[in-house]
Write an enzyme that holds these catalytic residues in place. Structure first.
Site, short mmCIF file in Angstrom:
data_model
loop_
_atom_site.label_atom_id
_atom_site.label_comp_id
_atom_site.label_asym_id
_atom_site.label_seq_id
_atom_site.Cartn_x
_atom_site.Cartn_y
_atom_site.Cartn_z
N LYS A 37 1.02 -1.11 0.05
CA LYS A 37 0.08 -0.10 0.14
C LYS A 37 0.89 1.29 0.07
CE LYS A 37 -1.79 1.53 3.98
NZ LYS A 37 -1.58 3.04 4.32
N ASN A 38 2.02 1.40 0.74
CA ASN A 38 2.60 2.42 1.10
C ASN A 38 3.51 2.72 -0.17
OD1 ASN A 38 1.46 2.97 3.32
ND2 ASN A 38 3.00 1.98 4.86
N ARG A 98 -1.17 14.50 12.72
CA ARG A 98 -0.23 14.39 11.64
C ARG A 98 0.13 15.49 10.92
NH1 ARG A 98 -1.55 8.30 9.14
NH2 ARG A 98 0.66 7.80 8.94
N PRO A 99 1.26 16.33 11.51
CA PRO A 99 1.66 17.73 11.04
C PRO A 99 2.30 17.53 9.73
CG PRO A 99 3.06 16.95 12.91
CD PRO A 99 2.06 15.75 12.68
N ILE A 100 2.16 18.52 8.94
CA ILE A 100 3.00 18.55 7.51
C ILE A 100 3.75 19.84 7.53
CG2 ILE A 100 0.99 17.34 6.31
CD1 ILE A 100 -0.12 20.03 5.22
N ASP A 101 4.10 20.14 8.41
CA ASP A 101 5.22 21.23 8.50
C ASP A 101 6.25 21.07 7.64
OD1 ASP A 101 5.43 19.58 10.68
OD2 ASP A 101 7.18 20.79 11.30
N LEU A 102 6.80 19.91 7.74
CA LEU A 102 8.05 19.58 6.94
C LEU A 102 7.87 19.41 5.46
CD1 LEU A 102 9.69 16.70 9.11
CD2 LEU A 102 10.23 19.17 9.18
N CYS A 120 -5.47 11.95 12.64
CA CYS A 120 -5.94 10.54 12.47
C CYS A 120 -5.86 9.98 13.82
CB CYS A 120 -5.11 10.00 11.51
SG CYS A 120 -3.66 9.61 11.92
N ARG A 128 -8.28 -0.94 4.79
CA ARG A 128 -7.59 0.16 3.85
C ARG A 128 -6.20 -0.42 3.81
NH1 ARG A 128 -5.98 4.16 8.05
NH2 ARG A 128 -4.74 4.64 6.16
N ASP A 135 4.69 0.74 12.02
CA ASP A 135 3.72 0.15 11.58
C ASP A 135 3.49 -1.47 11.91
OD1 ASP A 135 2.66 2.00 10.11
OD2 ASP A 135 3.05 1.53 8.13
N ARG A 189 -5.67 9.59 4.69
CA ARG A 189 -4.67 10.43 5.24
C ARG A 189 -3.49 10.57 4.54
NH1 ARG A 189 -8.73 11.15 8.63
NH2 ARG A 189 -9.23 9.46 9.81
N ILE A 230 7.82 7.32 17.12
CA ILE A 230 7.36 7.85 15.88
C ILE A 230 5.88 8.37 16.06
CG2 ILE A 230 6.92 7.74 13.38
CD1 ILE A 230 9.63 6.92 14.04
C1 UD1 Z 1 4.84 6.94 8.71
C2 UD1 Z 1 5.91 5.87 8.86
C3 UD1 Z 1 5.97 4.99 7.72
C4 UD1 Z 1 4.68 4.38 7.62
C5 UD1 Z 1 3.63 5.41 7.91
C6 UD1 Z 1 2.21 4.87 7.77
C7 UD1 Z 1 8.21 6.42 10.17
C8 UD1 Z 1 9.33 7.19 9.74
N1 UD1 Z 1 7.24 6.54 9.08
O1 UD1 Z 1 5.07 7.76 7.79
O2 UD1 Z 1 6.97 4.08 7.88
O3 UD1 Z 1 4.44 3.53 6.57
O4 UD1 Z 1 3.60 6.20 8.50
O5 UD1 Z 1 1.69 4.47 8.96
O6 UD1 Z 1 8.16 5.28 10.67
N2 UD1 Z 1 6.30 14.92 11.18
C9 UD1 Z 1 6.35 16.15 11.34
N3 UD1 Z 1 5.97 17.05 10.59
C10 UD1 Z 1 5.83 16.46 9.28
C11 UD1 Z 1 5.75 15.22 8.89
C12 UD1 Z 1 5.79 14.30 9.72
O7 UD1 Z 1 6.29 16.45 12.51
O8 UD1 Z 1 5.71 17.42 8.44
C13 UD1 Z 1 6.20 13.75 12.03
C14 UD1 Z 1 5.11 12.67 12.32
O9 UD1 Z 1 4.14 13.66 13.46
C15 UD1 Z 1 5.44 11.92 12.96
C16 UD1 Z 1 6.99 11.47 12.32
O10 UD1 Z 1 7.38 12.68 11.90
O11 UD1 Z 1 5.86 11.83 14.23
C17 UD1 Z 1 6.93 10.50 11.14
O12 UD1 Z 1 6.18 11.06 10.40
P1 UD1 Z 1 6.22 10.55 8.44
O13 UD1 Z 1 7.41 9.61 8.25
O14 UD1 Z 1 6.23 11.91 7.78
O15 UD1 Z 1 4.87 9.71 8.60
P2 UD1 Z 1 4.26 8.99 7.43
O16 UD1 Z 1 4.84 9.67 6.13
O17 UD1 Z 1 2.99 9.23 7.76
#
Ligand code: UD1
Length: 417
Positions: A22-23, A121-125, A116, A398, A306, A92, A328
């Site tokens: 899926k990912n 689930r922030p997207i600042d990065l 979620c 999902r 996961d 998501r 995480i």
């Molecule tokens: C994460 C998992 C990924 C998994 C997916 C679905 C990790 C590193 N990533 O990916 O393996 O397949 O969930 O469950 O294990 N964050 C910020 N700001 C941002 C983006 C992320 O602070 O803009 C933080 C998140 O809150 C979290 C961490 O970074 O604590 C990991 O986020 P990220 O790797 O982006 O998550 P996914 O891409 O959803």
């Protein structure tokens, strides 16, 4: 509302062909938007999240058809750079369409993916990275308006955390940007490598995917191709956990053991036997299962977040005490309550869970709290005595393609009602 009825206590035995990831499928579907001509994606699992991604593509003006496990996308004339709010909420990971829309059309309008089941689930990065590539972003009533009036340009981007989603968004935008992009502290997950391999096959220039530094040289044109989605390492882990909980033996076909290092290490430490050859993984449960003294979730190649809930389900019956730390996501122990109702002895303190192995688990009425939490309940129920009624299984759909059929074929008594 559908539910699974599971009669536990049957040893799983036999062969399972592992579904596509899926990912990996979701970002590649988003990437198809960058290509002219036709993209044919094979080994694409039948999942509600995949259907949601197809609906997003269609809403943007692409043609997208799924037959069996092959999706054909034609993105010759995407006409709308807007993702409807309802579709943003449905899946998501819809945020990965941001990089793809910016790469293709230089603009996009979309809602925040929102919080979620795993917490905020922030997207600042993601946003910081897009800004560095020349994107102007404004927010109005929870809707993001993104535009690169002078086009996207390459940039040096250092991620504060190796975010999987942010790395994917950068790749998707940078392959069509002017000049070179260098990402440091990039996510190294195998699904990133799979996305990069797809893009390279379409004509992109990317070096270093799978390492912490990725170099991308933008190009004017990408052309669709045929590509097979990699095997799902988390689904593989789930079937291993189901076998471990039932004292079973499985042969997993079409796997990618190379992508599963952290997970296989954990199962081996639990006394399970994992032997790999080419794309087959032979697994025999440890009897008894040994505890994991201490394990924490980490970005790849560490133990994946996961797999935390899934492996925890097996540890409930280990001969001793295990400690799991979640680093995480902050809200990723919601499955614990259900496991306790099934007889597990688990205490959560902050980000750590202490699992004291019990001799036996018993069936109960439980609800899936999230995708992997639901999968953990499935694994626990298969190894428990008596009947489990598992509700809210739309979470499981999902990420798992017909799980009841897969499990029935290896001896489980499970029914979807
Ligand atoms: C994460 C998992 C990924 C998994 C997916 C679905 C990790 C590193 N990533 O990916 O393996 O397949 O969930 O469950 O294990 N964050 C910020 N700001 C941002 C983006 C992320 O602070 O803009 C933080 C998140 O809150 C979290 C961490 O970074 O604590 C990991 O986020 P990220 O790797 O982006 O998550 P996914 O891409 O959803």
């Amino acid at each position: 509302m559908q539910r699974f009825i599971i009669q536990g206590g049957r040893r799983l035995e036999g062969d399972i062909t592992v579904q596509g990831a899926k990912n990996s499928a979701l970002p590649i579907l988003a990437a198809a938007l960058l290509c002219e001509g036709e993209t044919v994606l094979t080994n694409c699992p039948k999942l509600s999240d995949v259907y949601a991604a197809c609906r997003i593509l269609t809403s943007i003006g692409c043609k997208c058809v799924m037959r069996d496990r092959t999706v054909t996308i034609n993105a010759d004339v995407p006409s709308r750079a807007v993702i409807p709010e309802r579709l943003m909420q449905e899946m998501r990971s819809s945020i990965i369409f941001m990089g793809a829309l910016l790469g293709r059309l230089g603009m996009c309008t979309l809602g925040f993916p929102g919080g979620c089941e795993l917490g905020p689930r922030p997207i600042d990065l993601h946003l910081q990275a897009m800004r560095r590539m020349g994107v102007r972003i404004t927010e109005e009533n929870g809707i993001l308006h993104c535009a690169a009036p002078r086009g996207l340009h390459g940039a040096r981007i250092h991620l504060q955390f190796p975010s999987v989603g942010a790395t994917e968004n950068i790749l998707l935008a940078a392959v069509r940007a002017e000049g070179e992009t260098i990402v440091t502290n990039a996510a190294r997950e195998p699904e990133i490598t799979d996305l990069a391999q797809f893009l390279v096959k379409c004509g992109a220039r990317i070096e270093g995917a799978g390492s912490g530094t990725i170099r991308i040289l933008g190009t004017d044109k990408l052309t669709g191709c045929e590509y097979a989605v990699m095997p799902d390492r988390i689904v593989t882990a789930t079937w291993l956990a189901c076998a471990a909980s039932t004292g079973g033996e499985l042969r997993l076909l079409r796997t990618d053991s190379g992508s599963m290092t952290g997970i296989l290490d954990a199962f081996e430490e639990m006394g399970c036997r994992c032997s790999q050859s080419e794309d087959t993984l032979c697994f025999a449960a440890g009897r008894p299962l040994k505890p994991l003294r201490y394990i924490k979730t980490m970005p790849y190649p560490g133990f994946p977040t996961d797999a935390q809930a899934i492996v925890m389900a097996s540890l409930c019956k280990a001969a001793g005490t295990s400690v799991m730390e979640e680093t995480i996501f902050e809200n990723r122990f919601r499955h614990v309550e259900a496991l306790v109702r099934m007889g597990a002895d688990i205490r959560v303190a902050g980000r750590a869970a202490v699992i004291r192995g019990v001799h036996a688990m018993h069936g109960a009425q439980v609800s899936a709290t999230d995708l992997r939490g639901g999968a953990a309940m499935l694994a626990a129920a298969l190894g428990a005595e008596g009947e489990t009624v598992l509700t809210e299984i739309s979470h499981i759909d999902r990420g798992y393609d017909s799980p009841e059929l897969v499990l029935q074929a290896v001896g489980a008594k499970i029914e979807r009602r």
